[in-house]
Scaffold this active site. Structure first.
Site, PDB file in Angstrom:
ATOM      1  N   GLY A 174       0.910  -1.309  -0.021  1.00 11.40           N
ATOM      2  CA  GLY A 174      -0.144   0.010  -0.106  1.00 11.40           C
ATOM      3  C   GLY A 174       0.749   1.283  -0.179  1.00 11.40           C
ATOM      4  N   SER A 175       0.213   2.451  -0.577  1.00 11.50           N
ATOM      5  CA  SER A 175       0.932   3.577  -0.559  1.00 11.50           C
ATOM      6  C   SER A 175       1.404   4.442   0.866  1.00 11.50           C
ATOM      7  CB  SER A 175       0.145   4.508  -1.481  1.00 11.50           C
ATOM      8  OG  SER A 175      -1.151   4.718  -0.899  1.00 11.50           O
ATOM      9  N   CYS A 177       2.087   2.432   3.263  1.00 13.97           N
ATOM     10  CA  CYS A 177       2.395   1.131   4.127  1.00 13.97           C
ATOM     11  C   CYS A 177       3.922   1.332   4.456  1.00 13.97           C
ATOM     12  CB  CYS A 177       2.191  -0.069   3.487  1.00 13.97           C
ATOM     13  SG  CYS A 177       0.478  -0.528   3.208  1.00 13.97           S
ATOM     14  N   GLY A 208      -3.829  -2.980  -2.529  1.00 14.86           N
ATOM     15  CA  GLY A 208      -2.445  -1.983  -2.073  1.00 14.86           C
ATOM     16  C   GLY A 208      -1.644  -1.965  -3.273  1.00 14.86           C
ATOM     17  N   GLY A 230      -7.105   2.379  -2.096  1.00 14.28           N
ATOM     18  CA  GLY A 230      -7.236   3.339  -1.119  1.00 14.28           C
ATOM     19  C   GLY A 230      -6.527   4.541  -1.680  1.00 14.28           C
ATOM     20  N   TYR A 254      -4.726  11.283   4.225  1.00 13.67           N
ATOM     21  CA  TYR A 254      -4.937   9.943   4.104  1.00 13.67           C
ATOM     22  C   TYR A 254      -3.980   9.183   4.920  1.00 13.67           C
ATOM     23  CZ  TYR A 254      -4.654   5.557   1.393  1.00 13.67           C
ATOM     24  OH  TYR A 254      -4.801   4.167   0.991  1.00 13.67           O
ATOM     25  N   ARG A 255      -4.315   8.401   5.662  1.00 12.13           N
ATOM     26  CA  ARG A 255      -3.626   7.882   6.644  1.00 12.13           C
ATOM     27  C   ARG A 255      -3.551   6.281   6.692  1.00 12.13           C
ATOM     28  NH1 ARG A 255      -6.214   9.265  12.573  1.00 12.13           N
ATOM     29  NH2 ARG A 255      -8.062   8.012  12.133  1.00 12.13           N
ATOM     30  N   GLY A 256      -2.413   5.737   6.891  1.00 12.78           N
ATOM     31  CA  GLY A 256      -2.474   4.045   7.178  1.00 12.78           C
ATOM     32  C   GLY A 256      -3.026   3.727   8.307  1.00 12.78           C
ATOM     33  N   ALA A 258      -2.194   1.439  10.382  1.00 13.21           N
ATOM     34  CA  ALA A 258      -1.187   1.152  11.261  1.00 13.21           C
ATOM     35  C   ALA A 258      -0.343   2.558  11.626  1.00 13.21           C
ATOM     36  CB  ALA A 258      -0.335  -0.079  11.029  1.00 13.21           C
TER      37      ALA A 258
HETATM   38  P1  XMP Z   1      -3.292   1.775  -1.363  1.00 15.60           P
HETATM   39  O1  XMP Z   1      -1.704   1.714  -2.280  1.00 15.60           O
HETATM   40  O2  XMP Z   1      -4.498   1.876  -2.403  1.00 15.60           O
HETATM   41  O3  XMP Z   1      -3.147   0.565  -0.532  1.00 15.60           O
HETATM   42  O4  XMP Z   1      -3.173   3.281  -0.622  1.00 15.60           O
HETATM   43  C1  XMP Z   1      -4.334   0.492   0.721  1.00 15.60           C
HETATM   44  C2  XMP Z   1      -4.058  -0.530   1.378  1.00 15.60           C
HETATM   45  O5  XMP Z   1      -2.921  -0.501   2.459  1.00 15.60           O
HETATM   46  C3  XMP Z   1      -3.224  -1.268   3.226  1.00 15.60           C
HETATM   47  N1  XMP Z   1      -2.894  -0.628   4.563  1.00 15.60           N
HETATM   48  C4  XMP Z   1      -1.624  -0.411   5.201  1.00 15.60           C
HETATM   49  N2  XMP Z   1      -0.994  -1.574   5.259  1.00 15.60           N
HETATM   50  N3  XMP Z   1       0.181  -0.237   7.237  1.00 15.60           N
HETATM   51  C5  XMP Z   1       0.293  -1.274   6.136  1.00 15.60           C
HETATM   52  O6  XMP Z   1       1.347  -1.876   6.163  1.00 15.60           O
HETATM   53  C6  XMP Z   1      -0.869   0.481   7.321  1.00 15.60           C
HETATM   54  O7  XMP Z   1      -1.079   1.302   8.327  1.00 15.60           O
HETATM   55  C7  XMP Z   1      -1.899   0.195   6.399  1.00 15.60           C
HETATM   56  N4  XMP Z   1      -3.039   1.114   6.230  1.00 15.60           N
HETATM   57  C8  XMP Z   1      -3.756   0.385   4.973  1.00 15.60           C
HETATM   58  C9  XMP Z   1      -4.469  -1.830   3.396  1.00 15.60           C
HETATM   59  O8  XMP Z   1      -4.547  -3.217   2.842  1.00 15.60           O
HETATM   60  C10 XMP Z   1      -5.208  -1.277   2.330  1.00 15.60           C
HETATM   61  O9  XMP Z   1      -6.390  -1.614   1.753  1.00 15.60           O
END
Ligand code: XMP
Length: 341
Positions: A174-175, A177, A208, A230, A254-256, A258
């Site tokens: 993911g972007s 991640c 991702g 995402g 836009y936040r991860g 985790a």
């Molecule tokens: P994109 O690339 O579309 O990916 O932004 C979205 C996907 O990323 C994953 N995701 C995470 N993976 N830490 C990670 O390692 C994070 O904090 C996190 N947040 C989301 C998830 O699978 C999502 O659908």
């Protein structure tokens, strides 16, 4: 091992006369239940609290995709999100749950028969995910179970044996991640999708790392039945959050899931004890979600026409060609786009 930027799809003879007539219909095959879920476009949203909302789910429903209700809220709020979206009871919707809250969250949400229950954990090939699948199979035997994230065929075989129906593939792709940077663990996304789709044909969602319709085409040719977005959806109108203006430009957060920001704001952890594997970013405002998705779908239709397909049927027969970084430099549009950002 390859990821999206390492390949292109080789063109094939085509009898597609107009791209408008290319169908994007897809099917998700439920491995345990043996039935299929049909959708008009192969797109679902990420289960992230800066992406998923009632309005975004509504737009995805209207376009024929698969709406996903994120889980960074109470089950009652998830139910409200669904009700507010106005999606009818006979349309498939994904309910995201965690391996820590399922015994409470699922009964409190009280899923109707159209709900796909999705176990959402960073490493789903693990004991807590196993317990969750087994509990769901026992207590909600008729509901399809989605599981992720995984990235290997061994994980597909094991999670399938536990009772999972649909597999979300992508570890660290993911972007936002940082898993691969923090832990050194992951699998390049294109080959992860290829390997997992061979182990569970018709049941893989590529999750991702998809930045544009070209990446999504590569994931579909690699065998994914759908892509989870995402970053592509982040910054569009239907996502939660307010617009921020910085030096005359508009942005959205836009936040991860985790990220430290999420851990500190939504869990009891203090900043020093967080297992941080996600970034917190601002993405440029992109306008109407519907326009972004429709343009994305046009890219997919066009992509299918280049490989002689009037639908997703048979697209996995197209071939990937390995490329070098020089190929990316061959078209100057990358420089132009980089200068615009
Ligand atoms: P994109 O690339 O579309 O990916 O932004 C979205 C996907 O990323 C994953 N995701 C995470 N993976 N830490 C990670 O390692 C994070 O904090 C996190 N947040 C989301 C998830 O699978 C999502 O659908």
């Amino acid at each position: 091992m390859r990821t999206f930027d390492d390949v292109l799809i080789k063109p094939r003879y085509s009898e597609v006369e107009t791209r408008d007539n290319v169908s994007l219909e897809t099917e998700l095959k439920c491995q345990r239940l043996g039935r299929t879920i049909k959708l008009r476009i192969p797109i679902c949203n990420a289960a992230m609290d800066t992406v998923s909302s009632a309005q975004l789910c509504r737009t995805l429903y209207e376009l024929g995709g698969l709406p996903v209700l994120h889980r960074n809220c109470t089950p009652e709020q998830q139910r409200e999100m669904l009700e507010e979206s106005g999606i009818p009871d006979d349309y498939p919707v994904v309910l995201s749950i965690s391996v820590n809250d399922y015994t409470e969250r699922v009964p409190r949400f009280n899923p109707g028969p159209n709900i796909i229950i999705s176990i959402d954990i960073a490493h789903a090939h693990s004991i807590k995910a196993k317990r969750t699948v087994e509990w769901l199979v026992e207590h909600y035997p008729d509901h399809p179970i989605m599981i992720g994230s995984i990235a290997t065929k061994e994980a597909v075989y094991d999670t399938k044996a536990w009772g999972a129906d649909i597999f979300r593939v992508g570890i660290g792709a993911g972007s936002v991640c940082t898993t691969r940077i923090v832990t050194g663990v992951g699998v390049p996304q294109l080959d992860a999708v290829l390997e997992c789709a061979q182990a569970a044909p018709g049941s893989v969602i590529a999750d991702g790392g998809i930045r544009n319709s070209g990446d999504a085409m590569k994931a579909l040719v690699a065998g994914a039945s759908m892509v989870m977005l995402g970053n592509v959806l982040a910054g569009t109108d239907d996502t939660p959050g307010t617009l921020l203006e910085i030096s005359g430009n508009l942005y959205k957060q836009y936040r991860g899931m985790a990220s430290k920001d999420v851990a500190v704001s939504l869990t009891a952890r203090d900043a020093q004890s967080v297992y941080e594997e996600g970034a917190d970013a601002l993405v440029p405002y992109k306008g109407a979600t519907r326009d972004v998705l429709q343009s994305f779908c046009r890219g997919l239709r066009s992509g299918l026409s280049y490989i002689g397909c009037s639908s997703l049927d048979g697209c996995t027969q197209a071939e990937f060609i390995d490329i070098t970084p020089n190929v990316t430099r061959e078209n100057g549009v990358h420089d132009v786009l980089a200068r615009q950002q």
